[in-house]
Design a protein around this motif. Structure first.
Motif, PDB file in Angstrom:
ATOM      1  N   TYR A  54      -5.766   1.368  -4.076  1.00  0.00           N
ATOM      2  CA  TYR A  54      -6.153   0.912  -2.748  1.00  0.00           C
ATOM      3  C   TYR A  54      -7.305  -0.089  -2.843  1.00  0.00           C
ATOM      4  O   TYR A  54      -7.296  -1.136  -2.190  1.00  0.00           O
ATOM      5  CB  TYR A  54      -6.564   2.102  -1.880  1.00  0.00           C
ATOM      6  CG  TYR A  54      -5.422   3.004  -1.480  1.00  0.00           C
ATOM      7  CD1 TYR A  54      -4.241   2.496  -0.966  1.00  0.00           C
ATOM      8  CD2 TYR A  54      -5.523   4.389  -1.616  1.00  0.00           C
ATOM      9  CE1 TYR A  54      -3.198   3.322  -0.597  1.00  0.00           C
ATOM     10  CE2 TYR A  54      -4.488   5.236  -1.259  1.00  0.00           C
ATOM     11  CZ  TYR A  54      -3.329   4.703  -0.746  1.00  0.00           C
ATOM     12  OH  TYR A  54      -2.296   5.537  -0.390  1.00  0.00           O
ATOM     13  N   ARG A 108      -6.907   4.054   1.927  1.00  0.00           N
ATOM     14  CA  ARG A 108      -5.769   3.365   2.547  1.00  0.00           C
ATOM     15  C   ARG A 108      -6.205   2.663   3.826  1.00  0.00           C
ATOM     16  O   ARG A 108      -5.817   1.515   4.072  1.00  0.00           O
ATOM     17  CB  ARG A 108      -4.680   4.397   2.851  1.00  0.00           C
ATOM     18  CG  ARG A 108      -3.279   3.801   2.973  1.00  0.00           C
ATOM     19  CD  ARG A 108      -3.010   3.202   4.321  1.00  0.00           C
ATOM     20  NE  ARG A 108      -1.664   2.632   4.397  1.00  0.00           N
ATOM     21  CZ  ARG A 108      -1.191   1.932   5.402  1.00  0.00           C
ATOM     22  NH1 ARG A 108      -1.945   1.677   6.442  1.00  0.00           N
ATOM     23  NH2 ARG A 108       0.032   1.450   5.385  1.00  0.00           N
ATOM     24  N   ALA A 157      -8.264  -0.420   2.796  1.00  0.00           N
ATOM     25  CA  ALA A 157      -7.441  -1.504   2.255  1.00  0.00           C
ATOM     26  C   ALA A 157      -6.612  -2.173   3.353  1.00  0.00           C
ATOM     27  O   ALA A 157      -6.475  -3.409   3.368  1.00  0.00           O
ATOM     28  CB  ALA A 157      -6.524  -0.959   1.151  1.00  0.00           C
ATOM     29  N   LEU A 199       0.830  -1.201   0.000  1.00  0.00           N
ATOM     30  CA  LEU A 199       0.000   0.000   0.000  1.00  0.00           C
ATOM     31  C   LEU A 199       0.867   1.255   0.000  1.00  0.00           C
ATOM     32  O   LEU A 199       1.833   1.355   0.761  1.00  0.00           O
ATOM     33  CB  LEU A 199      -0.930   0.016   1.216  1.00  0.00           C
ATOM     34  CG  LEU A 199      -1.937  -1.130   1.312  1.00  0.00           C
ATOM     35  CD1 LEU A 199      -2.778  -0.983   2.568  1.00  0.00           C
ATOM     36  CD2 LEU A 199      -2.812  -1.187   0.073  1.00  0.00           C
ATOM     37  N   HIS A 227      -6.070  -3.471  -4.348  1.00  0.00           N
ATOM     38  CA  HIS A 227      -5.324  -4.284  -3.378  1.00  0.00           C
ATOM     39  C   HIS A 227      -6.279  -4.978  -2.411  1.00  0.00           C
ATOM     40  O   HIS A 227      -6.082  -6.155  -2.058  1.00  0.00           O
ATOM     41  CB  HIS A 227      -4.346  -3.407  -2.602  1.00  0.00           C
ATOM     42  CG  HIS A 227      -3.095  -3.067  -3.362  1.00  0.00           C
ATOM     43  ND1 HIS A 227      -2.264  -4.028  -3.888  1.00  0.00           N
ATOM     44  CD2 HIS A 227      -2.532  -1.859  -3.681  1.00  0.00           C
ATOM     45  CE1 HIS A 227      -1.238  -3.447  -4.495  1.00  0.00           C
ATOM     46  NE2 HIS A 227      -1.387  -2.139  -4.385  1.00  0.00           N
TER      47      HIS A 227
END
Length: 483
Positions: free
Chosen positions: A253, A214, A217, A123, A256
């Motif tokens: 983000y 963020r 994720a 990340l 992922h």
């Protein structure tokens, strides 16, 4: 109580890093340059001190029983459509709720701080440092009851009579709270507009959506299949919304998080969302930037593999068709080719003989790449070809002769390249790749011989007897040991 409120405010301030230090003018996060690093030094020092203070405070409060323990979410009486729980509270219950409000807010803010600053290898997190990442992980262990010592854990369990939750259960609760607090950050849908120009809509700015993406994720990537099964109905719409957002950083983000879900969640949990997942994963490939492509291609393949061996539905065919279309239009760049070839390898184990449906577009592209001047592309293409032969071996008698002739061309080019100019490649690196390619050719040749049928085997045996330079011919030398 004042110290708790002050710590709660400090944690809340950490949830908004200075945008000028960690993003460009449009609000997209990027690694800070030298000038921005100097500007960020006071913030990093303050953030590290605040997180360490939160760690000490949370540890003390946990041991003293001053922080709320994990409570399973009460869904009785909840409207299934709106998710709103209506419950009548007595005056005593209201007073107790107000007393617990500050510790609960401290707990919530501290968990969101961890989700924002804790290190994650994939990340993008330009606002954190190595020290901040370690301090955030320590704070997580202090927040999660499983991180307590055995004495403190038994004391708390004896006082409350409740079973202590695991770290994953704890983070699953935090994730649900994040989704309830940040719904406005996960409503952008770039695919809903027919015009190329996006309208200016009210809502959080790009940097705020990146921060929320963020956190989302990170929390999702910490959960295993059991907790993912619990949070998936609430988290999945937000994840898909981040993938459909405009800034590439926000898309990454979401991708992922989706890849982690595809790799960890159970197929039974994903099956109700199969069509939607495959559609969004395929759309993320179209016209994306290089930074998004490196995540979108592996994510699309992970989604395809997550649906199991039932490949009869139209979703699998559409996903593979889109992957092949992108290979023809987007993989003229070496970086994109290598990502595509690495991502596609696990797919053939899932498709099995269904791979034959895509041979008309897959094999010409793959054989073309196997004869590229770029040795890295050649090696990856041969690895993919080996996977195809392995999982479609019952049908190889119809293709073995043609594949052998094409691989023989690759071998001749490889032998010529070892004696030719190595251009800008390092000699040791070049020799290592050539050796790997020779091993790959020998492995594919052995597989073709074993599954190519009796006629093909007789032809190879005759070639081995007639050839005087079988040791120089890597493919024939591999087959000679089986004759």
């Amino acid at each position: 109580m004042e110290s708790l409120q002050q710590s709660c405010r400090s944690a809340h301030e950490l949830l908004r890093p200075p945008q000028a230090c960690f993003s460009d003018t449009s609000g997209v996060p990027h690694q800070p340059d030298t000038a921005q690093l100097r500007m960020a030094e006071p913030f990093h020092a303050t953030a590290l001190s605040s997180i360490q203070e939160l760690d000490l405070l949370v540890t003390e409060l946990r041991q003293a029983g001053g922080l709320p323990l994990y409570q399973p979410q009460n869904t009785k009486g909840t409207n299934p459509q709106t998710g709103i729980l209506i419950e009548e509270l007595s005056p005593d219950m209201t007073a107790k709720a107000q007393e617990r409000q500050v510790p609960e807010q401290l707990l919530s803010n501290s968990c969101l701080v961890v989700a924002l600053y804790a290190t994650d290898p994939v990340l993008l997190t330009p606002w954190t440092t190595h020290q901040l990442g370690i301090a955030s992980r320590d704070l997580l262990q202090a927040l999660a009851p499983s991180g307590l010592s055995a004495v403190a854990k038994s004391m708390l369990q004896g006082a409350s009579g409740q079973q202590q939750p695991t770290v994953e259960q704890f983070l699953a609760t935090v994730l649900q709270q994040l989704l309830s607090q940040s719904k406005l950050c996960f409503t952008q849908d770039v695919y809903q507009y027919e015009k190329a120009e996006l309208p200016n809509l009210p809502g959080p700015d790009t940097f705020t959506r990146c921060l929320a993406g963020r956190q989302l994720a990170f929390l999702v990537r910490q959960l295993g299949y059991q907790q993912l099964s619990t949070v998936l109905p609430a988290a999945l719409p937000c994840i898909l919304a981040t993938i459909k957002d405009q800034p590439p950083a926000v898309q990454c983000y979401g991708l992922h998080a989706l890849r982690h879900i595809a790799e960890e969640a159970l197929s039974a949990d994903l099956r109700p969302h199969q069509r939607q997942l495959m559609t969004v994963a395929a759309e993320s490939l179209v016209g994306c930037e290089d930074a998004v492509w490196s995540v979108a291609a592996p994510t699309a393949c992970a989604v395809l593999c997550s649906m199991g061996s039932n490949c009869q539905g139209p979703g699998h065919q559409e996903m593979m068709a889109e992957m092949l279309r992108q290979a023809q239009t987007q993989c003229h760049k070496k970086a994109r080719r290598l990502v595509w070839l690495e991502a596609i390898k696990p797919v053939f184990a899932v498709l099995g003989l269904q791979t034959l449906r895509f041979f008309s577009k897959l094999m010409p592209q793959l054989l073309h790449w196997s004869q590229e001047p770029d040795l890295a592309t050649q090696l990856k293409a041969l690895e993919v070809l080996q996977e195809i032969v392995r999982h479609t071996w019952p049908r190889m008698p119809a293709h073995a002769s043609f594949l052998w002739s094409q691989l023989h061309v690759v071998q001749e080019q490889l032998q010529a390249s070892t004696a030719s100019d190595r251009s800008d490649l390092d000699g040791i690196h070049h020799d290592a790749i050539v050796k790997k390619m020779q091993m790959q050719l020998a492995s594919i040749a052995t597989m073709l011989y074993l599954c190519g049928g009796s006629g093909f085997q007789c032809a190879l045996r005759d070639a081995c007897c007639e050839s005087d330079s079988s040791k120089a011919d890597v493919m024939l030398h591999a087959v000679a040991g089986l004759v």
